[in-house]
Design an enzyme around this catalytic site. Structure first.
Site, PDB file in Angstrom:
ATOM      1  N   GLU A  47       0.829  -1.213   0.000  1.00 54.60           N
ATOM      2  CA  GLU A  47       0.000   0.000   0.000  1.00 54.60           C
ATOM      3  C   GLU A  47       0.863   1.263   0.000  1.00 54.60           C
ATOM      4  OE1 GLU A  47      -3.053  -0.194  -0.600  1.00 54.60           O
ATOM      5  OE2 GLU A  47      -3.828  -2.073   0.220  1.00 54.60           O
ATOM      6  N   ARG A  51       0.244   3.583  -3.226  1.00 54.59           N
ATOM      7  CA  ARG A  51      -0.487   4.833  -2.956  1.00 54.59           C
ATOM      8  C   ARG A  51       0.462   6.005  -2.740  1.00 54.59           C
ATOM      9  NH1 ARG A  51      -6.153   3.116  -0.104  1.00 54.59           N
ATOM     10  NH2 ARG A  51      -5.934   0.899  -0.456  1.00 54.59           N
ATOM     11  N   ASP A 199      -4.371 -10.102  -8.646  1.00 55.78           N
ATOM     12  CA  ASP A 199      -4.643  -9.081  -9.672  1.00 55.78           C
ATOM     13  C   ASP A 199      -3.470  -8.267 -10.233  1.00 55.78           C
ATOM     14  OD1 ASP A 199      -4.536  -7.807  -7.159  1.00 55.78           O
ATOM     15  OD2 ASP A 199      -6.515  -6.916  -7.265  1.00 55.78           O
ATOM     16  N   GLU A 333     -12.343  -0.454 -10.347  1.00 57.87           N
ATOM     17  CA  GLU A 333     -11.944  -1.386 -11.432  1.00 57.87           C
ATOM     18  C   GLU A 333     -12.861  -1.367 -12.647  1.00 57.87           C
ATOM     19  OE1 GLU A 333     -12.099  -2.213  -8.185  1.00 57.87           O
ATOM     20  OE2 GLU A 333      -9.933  -2.269  -7.768  1.00 57.87           O
ATOM     21  N   THR A 419      -0.991   0.608 -10.357  1.00 63.56           N
ATOM     22  CA  THR A 419      -2.258  -0.043 -10.005  1.00 63.56           C
ATOM     23  C   THR A 419      -3.154   0.853  -9.156  1.00 63.56           C
ATOM     24  OG1 THR A 419      -3.235  -2.122  -9.303  1.00 63.56           O
ATOM     25  CG2 THR A 419      -1.462  -1.244  -7.911  1.00 63.56           C
TER      26      THR A 419
END
Ligand code: DMJ
Length: 431
Positions: A47, A51, A199, A333, A419
């Site tokens: 994360e 991010r 993913d 998504e 992502t």
């Protein structure tokens, strides 16, 4: 303890792209004055990378302002102790505080998530570092950062080592399970998913190749092979004609698709443009069909927003069958796939579908202070969960904005999105 300001950092590039000048300046000032990296507490390697580092890097590349670069590099250093394992596969959680007295913090601590089986690392976590780490390593080569350069050049070798381990390990039917031991380098459990836990690993293979200006042929081959195995073993069509990607548990299919798995429409569409001739059309169709199935999961709900997971069993099609899977937390998504499919096909339906989402968000998620997730997409009036996830500003709103922008706003020729939807420049020159 822990890092603060996830929403501010995740939103920086969105504010900039949307030309919200005042809000951007306010956010920048917060980064300059209040973003404290010397905190204690723990953090997720994944994360923080997608991010914070992704957000800072993208904002640096968009604005050229040094503060974003230096914060990204500083934070990057803090992540390196996670790689101190027998295989070099990082563990999921790191402690942020300095451990011991080593100037390079290499003795920082890391550990695996308590919920991950037998101390394993997660494919979608350690497989989603490549894009950011390559940029960190490239930026640290700048003489201004000479002091840090040797240290940060480690970032490149770390991600290349992850790839080596993944290339070496045997893949059941060519598939990549979600849990790997950082100690032995072998799989811990045979659960395969293109949704949660797997993913973005697949996403980063094709995007690593694109970001390298199509030079990283190893990543491309891994992507092509993985997609072939997915097509062969996981792609299914429901009785009602909807194409979906199932999950795989030790050879047994679970006919379920998570909202997270809906990013794959966009990924497959992007990859299709560069697929070998004999597969190109098939992959384009697969991408369109998956995106349409995900759209169905939205239209079949009362709120026109999609559930966390939907199933194709017990007579159900593209709907959640369990109470615990009916929520929507402002995830991106589905609109992400609409954006890619729009840019690559210019079929108006993708803009129509995106507009349906804009309206549903306004109607069911808007609250006084922003937007909130909802607890059940099948019931109105919607019950709010009172959370606005940081990816709503980073991804959901950015992809919606790009869906309605001209193609040259963050052109797919020049940028790849990490992502978390943070744009990173394609390296048109050699590293
Ligand atoms: C985001 O943080 C990223 O897109 C990640 O890859 C998956 N989950 C969320 C959004 O749903």
């Amino acid at each position: 303890g822990g890092l603060r300001g996830a929403t501010v950092i995740d939103a920086l590039d969105t504010l900039y792209i949307m030309e919200l000048e005042e809000e951007f300046q306010e956010a920048k000032q917060w980064v300059e004055k209040s973003f404290d990296l010397n905190v204690n507490g723990e953090a997720s390697l994944f994360e923080v990378n997608i991010r914070y580092i992704g957000g800072l890097l993208a904002t640096y590349y968009l604005t050229g302002e040094e503060v974003f670069k230096s914060k990204a590099l500083e934070l990057g250093e803090k992540l390196l102790p996670a790689f101190n394992t027998p295989t070099g596969i990082p563990r999921g959680v790191i402690s942020l505080g300095r451990q011991g007295t080593h100037p390079h913090f290499l003795h920082g601590m890391s550990w695996s998530w308590g919920w991950a089986s037998a101390g394993s690392s997660i494919l979608a976590e350690f497989g989603t570092l490549h894009l950011e780490f390559l940029h960190l390593s490239q930026l640290s080569g700048n003489p201004v950062f000479a002091e840090k350069a040797t240290f940060l050049s480690l970032s490149l070798s770390q991600v290349m080592n992850i790839r080596r381990v993944l290339n070496r390990v045997e893949k059941p039917q060519g598939l990549y399970p979600n849990f790997l031991s950082p100690v032995t380098g072998s799989w811990v459990q045979h659960h395969v998913s293109i949704g949660g836990l797997g993913d973005s690993f697949y996403e980063y293979l094709i995007k690593s190749w694109l970001m390298s200006d199509k030079k990283d042929s190893e990543a491309k081959k891994m992507y092509d092979d993985a997609l072939e195995a997915i097509e062969k073993h996981l792609v299914k069509k429901s009785a009602g004609g909807l194409t979906y990607i199932a999950e795989w548990r030790g050879g047994i299919l679970d006919h379920k698709m998570g909202h997270l798995a809906c990013f794959s429409g966009g990924m497959i569409a992007l990859g299709a443009e560069h697929a070998p001739q004999d597969r190109r059309q098939r992959h384009r169709e697969l991408a369109a069909e998956i995106t349409s199935t995900c759209h169905e999961s939205y239209t079949r709900s009362d709120t026109k927003l999609g559930p966390e997971a939907f199933r194709f069993d017990a007579g159900s099609e593209a709907m959640a069958t369990r109470l615990s899977e009916r929520y929507y937390i402002l995830r991106p998504e589905v609109v992400e796939s609409y954006m890619y499919l729009w840019r690559l096909t210019h079929e108006p339906k993708y803009r129509h579908w995106g507009w349906e989402v804009v309206q549903a968000l306004e109607k069911h998620c808007r609250v006084e202070a922003g937007f909130s997730g909802i607890r059940d997409v099948y019931s109105t009036p919607a019950l709010h969960d009172n959370m606005q996830q940081s990816f709503f500003l980073a991804e959901t709103l950015k992809y919606l904005y790009l869906l309605f922008s001209e193609d040259d706003v963050l052109s797919l020729e020049d940028w790849v999105f990490n992502t978390e939807a943070h744009p990173l420049p394609i390296n048109h020159t050699d590293f």
